[in-house]
Design an enzyme around this catalytic site. Sequence first.
Site, PDB file in Angstrom:
ATOM      1  CB  CYS A   1      -1.037   0.028   1.235  1.00  0.00           C
ATOM      2  SG  CYS A   1      -1.963  -1.276   1.307  1.00  0.00           S
TER       3      CYS A   1
ATOM      4  CG  HIS B   1      -3.295   3.650   2.328  1.00  0.00           C
ATOM      5  ND1 HIS B   1      -3.672   3.216   1.102  1.00  0.00           N
ATOM      6  CD2 HIS B   1      -3.135   2.416   2.867  1.00  0.00           C
ATOM      7  CE1 HIS B   1      -4.095   2.097   1.143  1.00  0.00           C
ATOM      8  NE2 HIS B   1      -3.808   1.585   2.303  1.00  0.00           N
TER       9      HIS B   1
ATOM     10  CG  ASN C   1      -6.560  -0.850   1.271  1.00  0.00           C
ATOM     11  OD1 ASN C   1      -5.871  -0.402   0.448  1.00  0.00           O
ATOM     12  ND2 ASN C   1      -6.098  -1.303   2.284  1.00  0.00           N
TER      13      ASN C   1
END
Length: 328
Positions: free
Chosen positions: A114, A253, A283
């Site tokens: 990520c 994020h 996500n």
Amino acid sequence: MKYTAGIIGLGSCVPDRIMNNFDFEKIMDTSDEWIRTRTGIKERHIVSEGEANTDISIKAAKRAIEDAKIDPKDLDLIIVSTITPDTVLPPTSCLIQEMLGATNAAAFDISAACTGFIYALTIATQFIENGMYKNILVIGAEILSSITDYTDRTTSILFGDGAGAAILSRVDEGGILSTYIGADGSGKDYLFIPAGGSRLGTSVQTIEQNLHTVKMAGNEVFKFAVRKMEEASLEAIKKAGLKLEDVDFLIPHQANIRIINSSAKRLNMDMENVYINIDKYGNMSSASIPVALDEAYRKGKLKKGDNVLLVGFGGGLTWGSTMIKWNL
Ligand code: UT7
């Protein structure tokens, strides 16, 4: 001579198909209410049968190139951050290079989960600053649905597919003030895919045992994330020679709304100045930050001269942040 790197174009793309929380209610023991209140997610975009990474990342790339008003032949380098490439070999960046006709560009993929987009941005910034390259395409693109276990309610509800792209170039005003990246491999067991690599390849057994999908210790990652989002943010701010109160806009994020809220609170950020789109996309790993950045930019949320902070964390474990004086 040291040059300054800045973003001169942005683009993003998500697949058309939407999977909402009610779709999950039909396939597992969960509820829209649980997912919304525990994660902030209402829906996510998921590829259809036959769609892969480059089907969406090429669209994000073309939008960024158009926005930057450059020709694909002007690109010197293409970096794709992904843990879900079209194929392990060739790299997805090379597929994109051919699709764009970017014949003058070198190309490689990076894997930092990520945090991948921040890592890729950091690498690209070095190439621009040292004068080696002028124009670099940086993509964060993931088809997380391809590594998601749709029988595991603790992970499957979190993930979505998407792609974001940025063109980095030499700029005269503003640009990237600082970048910061970090890693702690001792957290390797908190977020991982057991099989499919050289340690444990693909076999009938690994497929039967469902070892090709993401396994996660959610609570551990959550605690790490809240701590690291604050630490990484402060690091990029310090390296840029700024103070916390100088940050105008935060693009975090998008892993869990509770992580975003508590990080924003620790950083004393007004939620008006924090970009949130987790409700629509879930996500998307390394695509989350560039998609959010592209949306914030196109909605006019980023003003020229604003100090914009990007911050992320993820598998590895990894974390990173970038401080940008907005130049568009
Ligand atoms: O990009 C980086 C990747 N990952 C992350 O950033 C994830 C970070 N972690 C998280 O976001 C959260 O830990 C989760 C959303 C994954 C889980 O939320 P939580 O508040 O930490 O829940 P929990 O794991 O402590 O589980 C609480 C309860 C459990 O039931 P019991 O044992 O208390 O009876 C779970 O079984 O919630 C249950 N549960 C669910 N219930 C309904 C877990 N998932 C679900 C679900 N629907 N989908």
